[in-house]
Design a protein around this motif. Structure first.
Motif, PDB file in Angstrom:
ATOM      1  N   THR A  83      10.278 -57.601  33.772  1.00 55.22           N
ATOM      2  CA  THR A  83      10.254 -56.137  33.810  1.00 55.22           C
ATOM      3  C   THR A  83      10.364 -55.628  35.243  1.00 55.22           C
ATOM      4  OG1 THR A  83       7.842 -56.147  33.838  1.00 55.22           O
ATOM      5  CG2 THR A  83       8.927 -55.866  31.687  1.00 55.22           C
ATOM      6  N   ASP A  84      10.106 -56.491  36.210  1.00 53.72           N
ATOM      7  CA  ASP A  84      10.219 -56.131  37.631  1.00 53.72           C
ATOM      8  C   ASP A  84      10.918 -57.278  38.340  1.00 53.72           C
ATOM      9  OD1 ASP A  84       9.933 -55.573  40.349  1.00 53.72           O
ATOM     10  OD2 ASP A  84       7.790 -55.129  40.216  1.00 53.72           O
ATOM     11  N   SER A 112      14.086 -52.941  31.260  1.00 52.85           N
ATOM     12  CA  SER A 112      13.215 -51.781  31.487  1.00 52.85           C
ATOM     13  C   SER A 112      11.835 -51.960  30.873  1.00 52.85           C
ATOM     14  CB  SER A 112      13.876 -50.507  30.961  1.00 52.85           C
ATOM     15  OG  SER A 112      14.093 -50.609  29.576  1.00 52.85           O
ATOM     16  N   GLY A 113      11.705 -52.856  29.900  1.00 49.46           N
ATOM     17  CA  GLY A 113      10.394 -53.091  29.307  1.00 49.46           C
ATOM     18  C   GLY A 113      10.495 -53.953  28.079  1.00 49.46           C
ATOM     19  N   ASN A 116       5.605 -55.010  24.113  1.00 52.78           N
ATOM     20  CA  ASN A 116       4.228 -54.891  24.584  1.00 52.78           C
ATOM     21  C   ASN A 116       4.263 -54.657  26.101  1.00 52.78           C
ATOM     22  OD1 ASN A 116       1.614 -55.374  25.577  1.00 52.78           O
ATOM     23  ND2 ASN A 116       1.149 -56.804  23.941  1.00 52.78           N
ATOM     24  N   PRO A 117       3.759 -53.537  26.585  1.00 56.44           N
ATOM     25  CA  PRO A 117       3.824 -53.242  28.020  1.00 56.44           C
ATOM     26  C   PRO A 117       2.990 -54.190  28.890  1.00 56.44           C
ATOM     27  CG  PRO A 117       2.612 -51.526  26.843  1.00 56.44           C
ATOM     28  CD  PRO A 117       3.179 -52.443  25.815  1.00 56.44           C
ATOM     29  N   GLU A 118       2.122 -55.013  28.287  1.00 56.41           N
ATOM     30  CA  GLU A 118       1.366 -56.005  29.065  1.00 56.41           C
ATOM     31  C   GLU A 118       2.245 -57.173  29.506  1.00 56.41           C
ATOM     32  OE1 GLU A 118      -3.120 -55.658  27.173  1.00 56.41           O
ATOM     33  OE2 GLU A 118      -1.733 -57.126  26.305  1.00 56.41           O
ATOM     34  N   TRP A 119       3.360 -57.373  28.827  1.00 57.13           N
ATOM     35  CA  TRP A 119       4.229 -58.506  29.135  1.00 57.13           C
ATOM     36  C   TRP A 119       5.067 -58.209  30.367  1.00 57.13           C
ATOM     37  CZ3 TRP A 119       6.513 -58.940  23.552  1.00 57.13           C
ATOM     38  CH2 TRP A 119       5.494 -59.288  22.660  1.00 57.13           C
ATOM     39  N   LEU A 120       5.004 -59.102  31.337  1.00 57.44           N
ATOM     40  CA  LEU A 120       5.805 -58.994  32.560  1.00 57.44           C
ATOM     41  C   LEU A 120       7.049 -59.868  32.493  1.00 57.44           C
ATOM     42  CD1 LEU A 120       2.851 -59.290  35.117  1.00 57.44           C
ATOM     43  CD2 LEU A 120       3.908 -57.189  34.207  1.00 57.44           C
TER      44      LEU A 120
END
Length: 131
Positions: A83-84, A112-113, A116-120
């Motif tokens: 995601t980054d 972009s994502g 689950n937003p916890e996943w990097l």
């Protein structure tokens, strides 16, 4: 030539909801789709820690490969999805500990994502084994 199709599951309840398999083996080919850093309890492993999440993704992939009669030594391609993109080095440093001598081809990309937003990070892998 006709090959049997073997579906590999790790018990993720989303497999039946979404209609996917952790891995699919067709003849000598094994494909493992987007593998998130999720533990057996269904929770994200290493929230905020790219190295811990990368290790978990590879652990899940290793388990799927072993279920298919293979192992990490048969991997021919990995995909590191972040995601980054600035996390690429930390993720690749972990990846290297598993694949330094195997040296599969690799793609590193950012999205972009995830669901689950916890996943990097998520990983994908392809392997070929002798039949």
């Amino acid at each position: 030539m006709d090959f049997d199709r073997e579906l590999i599951s790790n018990g993720n309840p989303m497999e039946s909801v979404v209609g996917f398999s952790r891995a699919v083996r067709v003849g000598p080919f094994i494909s493992i789709g987007g593998t998130a850093p999720v533990g057996a309890d269904g929770k994200t492993v290493g929230v905020g820690d790219i190295a811990a999440q990368t290790r978990q993704c590879i652990k899940v992939i290793k388990g799927a490969l072993e279920q298919a009669g293979s192992g990490l030594h048969h991997v021919v391609r990995t995909r590191v999805i972040l995601t980054d993109i600035n996390n690429w080095k930390a993720a690749v440093d972990v990846r290297k500990t598993y694949f330094q001598n195997i040296r599969p081809v690799d793609t590193i990309m950012a999205v972009s994502g995830f669901v689950n937003p916890e996943w990097l990070v998520e990983f994908e892998a392809d392997a070929v084994i002798n039949t």
